[in-house]
Design a protein around this motif. Structure first.
Motif, PDB file in Angstrom:
ATOM      1  N   PHE A 100     -11.932  35.470 -84.210  1.00 57.35           N
ATOM      2  CA  PHE A 100     -11.352  34.978 -82.969  1.00 57.35           C
ATOM      3  C   PHE A 100     -10.575  36.093 -82.267  1.00 57.35           C
ATOM      4  CE2 PHE A 100     -11.217  31.506 -86.240  1.00 57.35           C
ATOM      5  CZ  PHE A 100     -12.395  30.906 -85.841  1.00 57.35           C
ATOM      6  N   THR A 101     -10.182  35.845 -81.028  1.00 58.08           N
ATOM      7  CA  THR A 101      -9.506  36.856 -80.208  1.00 58.08           C
ATOM      8  C   THR A 101      -8.003  36.610 -80.214  1.00 58.08           C
ATOM      9  OG1 THR A 101     -11.449  37.008 -78.761  1.00 58.08           O
ATOM     10  CG2 THR A 101      -9.356  37.880 -77.913  1.00 58.08           C
ATOM     11  N   PRO A 102      -7.211  37.488 -80.854  1.00 60.24           N
ATOM     12  CA  PRO A 102      -5.751  37.275 -80.886  1.00 60.24           C
ATOM     13  C   PRO A 102      -5.147  37.399 -79.488  1.00 60.24           C
ATOM     14  CG  PRO A 102      -6.450  38.941 -82.488  1.00 60.24           C
ATOM     15  CD  PRO A 102      -7.604  38.697 -81.580  1.00 60.24           C
ATOM     16  N   LEU A 103      -4.334  36.423 -79.115  1.00 59.23           N
ATOM     17  CA  LEU A 103      -3.650  36.455 -77.825  1.00 59.23           C
ATOM     18  C   LEU A 103      -2.165  36.750 -78.015  1.00 59.23           C
ATOM     19  CD1 LEU A 103      -5.382  33.384 -76.124  1.00 59.23           C
ATOM     20  CD2 LEU A 103      -5.917  35.817 -75.803  1.00 59.23           C
ATOM     21  N   VAL A 104      -1.414  35.786 -78.558  1.00 59.35           N
ATOM     22  CA  VAL A 104       0.041  35.947 -78.679  1.00 59.35           C
ATOM     23  C   VAL A 104       0.532  35.311 -79.977  1.00 59.35           C
ATOM     24  CG1 VAL A 104       2.298  35.442 -77.659  1.00 59.35           C
ATOM     25  CG2 VAL A 104       0.334  35.889 -76.169  1.00 59.35           C
ATOM     26  N   MET A 105       1.314  36.056 -80.749  1.00 62.52           N
ATOM     27  CA  MET A 105       2.086  35.451 -81.836  1.00 62.52           C
ATOM     28  C   MET A 105       3.416  35.031 -81.253  1.00 62.52           C
ATOM     29  SD  MET A 105       3.155  36.957 -85.595  1.00 62.52           S
ATOM     30  CE  MET A 105       4.570  37.967 -85.110  1.00 62.52           C
ATOM     31  N   PHE A 106       3.711  33.720 -81.301  1.00 64.56           N
ATOM     32  CA  PHE A 106       4.876  33.203 -80.585  1.00 64.56           C
ATOM     33  C   PHE A 106       6.037  32.795 -81.492  1.00 64.56           C
ATOM     34  CE2 PHE A 106       1.850  29.728 -81.203  1.00 64.56           C
ATOM     35  CZ  PHE A 106       2.640  28.759 -81.805  1.00 64.56           C
ATOM     36  N   ALA A 107       5.836  32.787 -82.810  1.00 70.98           N
ATOM     37  CA  ALA A 107       6.930  32.405 -83.699  1.00 70.98           C
ATOM     38  C   ALA A 107       6.608  32.820 -85.124  1.00 70.98           C
ATOM     39  CB  ALA A 107       7.175  30.896 -83.655  1.00 70.98           C
ATOM     40  N   GLN A 108       7.654  32.948 -85.913  1.00 69.40           N
ATOM     41  CA  GLN A 108       7.531  33.117 -87.349  1.00 69.40           C
ATOM     42  C   GLN A 108       8.350  32.024 -88.036  1.00 69.40           C
ATOM     43  OE1 GLN A 108       8.845  37.276 -87.681  1.00 69.40           O
ATOM     44  NE2 GLN A 108       6.792  37.784 -88.388  1.00 69.40           N
ATOM     45  N   ASP A 109       7.987  31.730 -89.259  1.00 76.81           N
ATOM     46  CA  ASP A 109       8.614  30.661 -90.016  1.00 76.81           C
ATOM     47  C   ASP A 109       8.774  31.138 -91.447  1.00 76.81           C
ATOM     48  OD1 ASP A 109       9.654  28.227 -90.706  1.00 76.81           O
ATOM     49  OD2 ASP A 109       7.828  27.074 -90.338  1.00 76.81           O
ATOM     50  N   SER A 110       9.608  30.462 -92.215  1.00 84.16           N
ATOM     51  CA  SER A 110       9.754  30.789 -93.627  1.00 84.16           C
ATOM     52  C   SER A 110       9.869  29.484 -94.409  1.00 84.16           C
ATOM     53  CB  SER A 110      10.967  31.693 -93.856  1.00 84.16           C
ATOM     54  OG  SER A 110      10.992  32.158 -95.186  1.00 84.16           O
ATOM     55  N   ARG A 111      10.277  29.584 -95.636  1.00 82.08           N
ATOM     56  CA  ARG A 111      10.412  28.419 -96.497  1.00 82.08           C
ATOM     57  C   ARG A 111      11.663  28.553 -97.366  1.00 82.08           C
ATOM     58  NH1 ARG A 111       7.468  26.360 -93.556  1.00 82.08           N
ATOM     59  NH2 ARG A 111       5.585  25.125 -93.928  1.00 82.08           N
TER      60      ARG A 111
END
Length: 299
Positions: A100-111
Motif C-alpha cells: 500500500f501507499t503510505p500517506l501519514v502516520m498520525f499517532a503512536q500508542d503504547s501499552r
C-alpha cells in the motif's frame, strides 16, 4: 490488459470515499478511522468519507480486500502496527505493508501491564520472576498486535505465559476482572478507569516515558524498573498501491490539515496517544525501520 487513463493534475476525490479499517467496530482502530474520516468531512472538500469495517483474521480479511483497490485514489485505509506483524506470523497472506501507499502516520500508542489488585506482584520484574517459576495466565486481543508485543517483551525478560485469546481489549479486561486471567496488556485509556476504581493495579508501562496524567503518571515505565522493554504502536493512513503522485500529495495535504483540527486534538487527548506526523517518504522509511524491529521480535 486495460491501461488506466492518466490522472489529471487537478485530480480531486468525488462522491463517497471509503475509509477502510480491517478491525471490528468499537475498538481503537475503528475509532481512529472515524476520527480521520470526520476531520476530512469537516473540511467540506466535496466528497463524503465513510468508514467501512472489514474485520476478520486479525486484519487479514480487510487488508487482503484493500489489495483489490490497486490504483484507486478514491479510497483510504487506516491501519496500525499489525500491518507489519501479521505477515511475519502468517506468511501466506497476500500482502505486506509495502503493498500500500503510505500517506501519514498520525499517532503512536503504547501499552501498560495491569493485574488484579490482589495479585502477588507489584512490578513487571516481579511478574516476570513469578512467570518464570509458576503458571501465569495472560490475556491477549490478538497474536500480531500490541498485546502480543507486550507478551514478547515480558518473555524476552524471562517470563513464560499461558495466553488466552480474546476479541478485543475490552474483553481482555473483562476477563481479568472476572478472574479468568492473571494479567493483561492494556491501552492507557482502557486501563485508567479500572485503576481509578481500584479493581486493577498497574505493574508498569511499556512507553518510553511516563504518561502526563495524574493517575497514569504514577505508573513507572519498564525501563525505570530495570527492563530494557518498550512497545510502541503506530497508527497511519494509506492509499491503495499504485496511486498517482498527485493523488498521494492530495491526501497527505488534506489529512495533515485535518490533524490541525480540534477533533484531532480531542482524540489524542482522550485516547492518551502520542501525537505524530510523518508523511510520504518519511512514513515509508519509518515503516521499513519498524519492520526490521518486528522481525527481530517475531523471528
Amino acid at each position: 490488459m486495460s491501461v488506466r487513463p492518466p490522472v489529471p493534475a487537478d485530480w480531486t476525490p468525488r462522491g463517497s470515499v471509503p475509509v477502510m479499517v480491517a478491525m471490528a467496530p468499537g475498538g481503537g482502530s475503528d475509532r481512529s478511522a472515524r476520527v480521520i474520516a470526520q476531520t476530512l468531512n469537516e473540511q467540506e472538500l466535496g466528497f463524503d468519507a465513510n468508514v467501512e469495517n472489514k474485520e476478520g483474521g486479525s486484519g487479514a480479511v480487510g487488508w487482503a480486500t484493500f489489495l483489490s483497490e490497486e490504483g484507486n485514489g478514491n479510497t483510504l485505509l487506516v491501519a496500525e502496527t499489525a500491518l507489519n506483524t501479521l505477515p511475519l506470523v502468517y506468511e501466506d497472506v497476500p500482502f505486506t505493508y509495502e503493498s500500500f501507499t503510505p500517506l501519514v502516520m498520525f499517532a503512536q500508542d503504547s501499552r501498560m501491564v495491569v493485574a488484579r489488585k490482589d495479585a502477588p506482584y507489584d512490578t513487571c520484574p516481579e511478574l516476570v520472576d513469578e512467570a518464570g517459576r509458576n503458571r501465569v495466565i495472560a490475556g491477549s486481543s490478538g497474536k500480531t498486535g500490541a498485546d502480543a508485543l507486550v507478551t514478547a517483551e515480558l518473555e524476552k525478560a524471562g517470563g513464560r505465559f499461558d495466553i488466552v485469546p480474546y476479541g478485543s481489549t475490552g474483553e481482555v479486561l473483562t476477563g481479568l476482572l472476572g478472574g479468568q486471567i492473571d494479567v493483561a496488556p492494556a491501552s492507557a485509556a482502557n486501563a485508567k478507569p479500572y485503576l481509578e476504581s481500584g479493581d486493577f493495579k498497574a505493574l508498569c508501562s511499556l512507553s518510553e516515558e511516563r504518561y502526563d496524567d495524574p493517575v497514569l503518571g504514577r505508573v513507572p515505565t519498564a525501563i525505570e524498573q530495570g527492563m530494557n522493554a518498550t512497545v510502541i504502536m503506530w497508527r497511519g493512513v494509506f492509499a491503495a498501491g499504485g496511486v498517482a503522485d498527485v493523488q498521494r500529495r492530495y491526501w497527505i495535504d488534506k489529512i495533515e490539515q485535518g490533524m490541525r483540527s480540534q477533533t484531532y486534538r480531542d482524540y489524542i487527548k482522550a485516547d492518551m496517544l502520542i501525537p505524530a506526523n510523518l508523511s510520504g517518504e518519511k512514513f515509508a522509511a519509518y515503516l521499513d525501520d519498524y519492520d526490521a524491529q518486528m522481525r527481530e521480535i517475531f523471528r
